[in-house]
Every structure is written in structure tokens, then in C-alpha cells.
Design a protein around this motif. Structure first.
Motif, short mmCIF file in Angstrom:
data_model
loop_
_atom_site.label_atom_id
_atom_site.label_comp_id
_atom_site.label_asym_id
_atom_site.label_seq_id
_atom_site.Cartn_x
_atom_site.Cartn_y
_atom_site.Cartn_z
N HIS A 69 -26.14 24.73 -17.93
CA HIS A 69 -25.53 24.01 -19.06
C HIS A 69 -24.63 22.89 -18.55
N SER A 70 -23.79 23.21 -17.55
CA SER A 70 -22.86 22.20 -17.04
C SER A 70 -23.60 21.05 -16.38
N CYS A 71 -24.73 21.35 -15.75
CA CYS A 71 -25.47 20.34 -15.00
C CYS A 71 -25.99 19.23 -15.90
N VAL A 72 -26.53 19.58 -17.06
CA VAL A 72 -27.24 18.59 -17.88
C VAL A 72 -26.31 17.71 -18.70
N ARG A 73 -25.00 17.90 -18.56
CA ARG A 73 -24.04 17.09 -19.32
C ARG A 73 -23.84 15.70 -18.70
N ALA A 74 -24.33 15.49 -17.47
CA ALA A 74 -24.10 14.23 -16.77
C ALA A 74 -25.35 13.85 -15.98
N SER A 75 -25.48 12.58 -15.66
CA SER A 75 -26.61 12.12 -14.85
C SER A 75 -26.46 12.61 -13.42
N GLY A 76 -27.60 12.97 -12.81
CA GLY A 76 -27.59 13.45 -11.44
C GLY A 76 -27.65 14.96 -11.37
N ALA A 77 -28.16 15.46 -10.24
CA ALA A 77 -28.44 16.88 -10.12
C ALA A 77 -27.20 17.74 -9.95
N THR A 78 -26.10 17.18 -9.44
CA THR A 78 -24.92 18.00 -9.14
C THR A 78 -23.62 17.45 -9.72
N THR A 79 -23.70 16.33 -10.44
CA THR A 79 -22.50 15.61 -10.88
C THR A 79 -21.63 16.42 -11.83
N GLY A 80 -22.25 17.10 -12.81
CA GLY A 80 -21.48 17.75 -13.86
C GLY A 80 -21.19 19.22 -13.65
N ILE A 81 -21.45 19.75 -12.45
CA ILE A 81 -21.37 21.18 -12.20
C ILE A 81 -19.95 21.72 -12.38
N PHE A 82 -19.84 22.87 -13.08
CA PHE A 82 -18.56 23.55 -13.25
C PHE A 82 -17.96 23.96 -11.90
#
Length: 322
Positions: A290-303
Motif C-alpha cells: 500500500h505504501s509503495c504505490v502512493r508515489a512514483s518509483g519502486a521504493t520511494t513511498g515505503i513506510f
């Protein structure tokens, strides 16, 4: 003399990629047409890179084993992994081939598209992952199996037998780029895999079954121990010797799906290291995806670890036995 205590939570072995990701465009360009995007990013990608970076974000001690080229993209990937907290002592450099790359094309309202060059990943045979490297970790994760024939069943079987003898948990992930007979690569390895985590598209390519439960049964019949099949917005299925459970997903405003499956894997592995139940592992996996898909890129939005714990504690996720 007893073996030294493992220093890593997870050794992530497999494919390492430099991703070129565009922010969502209105439509795919026609031949000769120029389409503008708000941003074009260079990010780390590939199963091993993504899972390693995501685990490091969760304060896990993680090492990576794979290969990049001696080019600007290889330097970028290595520097990014080190900056994220991943130990790169086992990362190899190729003078022969450039770093693997993917163009990730996002179109509004559509699933992402990939254009991929295997490049240096074709040189990763698994033979360079030595016994002492495997024994240095609690979990051995292999990502991107089946993408390249050079990573042969014989070599993976050797890696996983070393892991099993050392009491290291084995986690297997695949990439299936085209229709093929993947059983010849999987049947020797599935019985040695404690956890097998394909997505339902990969499961269908391998088994010919569209129903993820039927896919899981086929993998179980082939000797897999615990199978987790991720199904995008439809959630996930977990099947072990005792039961089959189904998990929904946490609602999210999708920005970019790149890396979401790898984030799920990282969250699930984090749950394994926490020693929680399969249901809780699914919650960690779903929340990190869920956290991943909030931002562009594979690891940018990770909790972060605290963000992950807060999210799981404050949001319900429907999980049922079927």
C-alpha cells in the motif's frame, strides 16, 4: 565449534535494475508523437534491489548479492542501495555488460508497462553466492528466478540446499517474461522453498490456471511448502499444509504500481523476522505494498518501521479462511 550468529536478517539475491520511471501520461504516444510528463525519475529497481531497500527502510540488517555494470547506472544503483542502508559487500561489477535497465511507462487509468534489458543480470548464475554468504543471514531471498536461464535450477538447488542445511529460511520469487514451460526450472526448487511468492499473472503463465487458488494447489502438488499469490487489487492467497487464507487489500489512491509486489514480499519477510502469524505477515505485506504505490518509483513511498506498525494497528484488513 558452533557457527557464528548470522549478522543479516535477509540476504537478497537476484536481479538488480536501474528503473527509468515516467509520471503518468494521458495516453500512449502514437508513432512520432511527443508526450509530456511532469517528471522522469531514475530509481533502483529489480526484485533483489527493491526488497533489500524496503527491508532496510524497516531497520532490518540486509545484504544484497547480484551484479551491475561498471557504468553510471551501476554506480547510481550501488550508491542508492548503500544510502538506503543495504550492505553491498556481495555486489559484483561486470566489465562485460552494462547495468540492467527498465523503462516504466505509466498511463493514467492503466497498469504500468515495462521495456526491459536483462544486460548484466544475465551474468548472475548464483554460483557466486557462497556458503558463508548464505550462512551470514537468517533468510535467503532469491528474486527474479526464471528470467534468465543462466540462473539454472542446479545452481539454485545448491544455494537452497546450503540454506536448508544451515537452518536459513528460503524465499523464492519469480519473473516470467513470456509464455514458456517454467516447470522444468521450478520443480527441483519448490520443495526446497519455505515460501514461494508469485503474482497471479505469473501463476497463470506457469500453471495455465486463471484462479489463484487453483494455481496454489498446483504449486502445492509440485512440492511447495507455503505459497503466497499476490493478486493486485484483489488481495492475496496464502496456502500451507493446514489451510488456505485470503486477504483483501488496504484502499489506496494509486500513483504508480512499480515495486508493489516487491514491497509486499519485504513486508512479509519482515513479518517472518518478527515471528508473527501468517495473517500478520499478510498484513505487513499488504501495508508495505500500500505504501509503495502512493508515489512514483519502486521504493520511494515505503513506510518506515514505525509508520508500518502505526498503519497496521490503525487500519482493518479483512482476512478469512477459505
Amino acid at each position: 565449534m558452533s557457527s557464528p550468529k548470522p549478522k543479516y536478517d535477509c540476504l537478497c539475491a537476484g536481479i538488480i535494475v536501474a528503473d527509468h520511471v515516467c509520471q503518468a501520461i494521458d495516453h500512449m504516444p502514437k508513432p512520432g508523437e511527443l508526450i509530456l510528463t511532469d517528471e522522469m525519475e531514475l530509481t533502483i529497481g529489480g526484485c533483489a534491489s527493491n526488497v533489500a531497500a524496503d527491508l532496510a527502510r524497516l531497520d532490518r540488517q540486509v545484504a544484497i548479492a547480484g551484479i551491475v555494470g561498471q557504468d553510471v547506472f551501476g554506480r547510481y544503483v550501488e550508491e542508492s542501495l548503500i544510502d538506503s542502508g543495504v550492505h553491498c559487500d556481495y555486489l559484483m561489477k561486470s566489465e562485460e555488460l552494462p547495468t540492467s535497465g527498465s523503462f516504466v511507462i505509466n498511463v493514467k487509468g492503466e497498469d504500468r508497462r515495462f521495456i526491459h534489458s536483462v544486460a548484466a543480470n544475465s551474468l548472475f548464475t548464483g554460483e557466486t553466492v557462497k556458503e558463508e554468504q548464505i550462512q551470514s543471514s537468517q533468510i535467503l531471498y532469491l528474486g527474479g528466478y526464471c528470467l534468465s536461464e543462466e540462473l539454472s535450477p542446479e545452481n539454485v538447488e545448491t544455494m537452497f540446499r546450503i540454506a536448508k542445511a544451515a537452518g536459513v529460511t528460503t524465499v523464492l520469487d519469480v519473473v516470467t517474461p513470456r509464455p514458456d514451460d517454467y516447470w522444468k526450472m521450478l520443480k527441483p526448487i519448490l520443495p526446497l522453498s519455505d515460501y514461494f511468492l508469485p503474482n497471479n499473472d505469473e501463476g497463470e503463465l506457469i500453471t495455465g490456471e486463471s484462479d489463484p487458488i487453483a494455481q496454489a494447489r498446483a504449486f502445492k502438488a509440485a512440492g511447495a511448502n507455503t505459497i503466497i499469490i499476490t493478486c493486485g487489487g484483489e488481495g492475496s492467497i496464502l496456502m500451507d499444509d493446514d489451510r488456505t487464507i485470503q486477504s483483501e487489500v488496504y484502499p489506496v489512491n494509486l500513483v504508480d504500481g512499480t515495486g508493489s509486489g516487491d514491497a509486499f514480499v519485504a513486508g512479509f519477510i519482515h513479518g517472518l523476522r518478527e515471528g508473527v502469524s501468517p495473517e500478520e505477515c499478510l498484513k505487513f505485506g499488504s501495508a508495505l505494498g500500500h505504501s509503495c504505490v502512493r508515489a512514483s518509483g519502486a521504493t520511494t513511498g515505503i513506510f518506515s518501521r514505525d509508520e508500518l506498525n502505526d498503519f497496521v494497528e490503525s487500519h482493518e484488513l479483512l482476512i478469512k479462511t477459505i
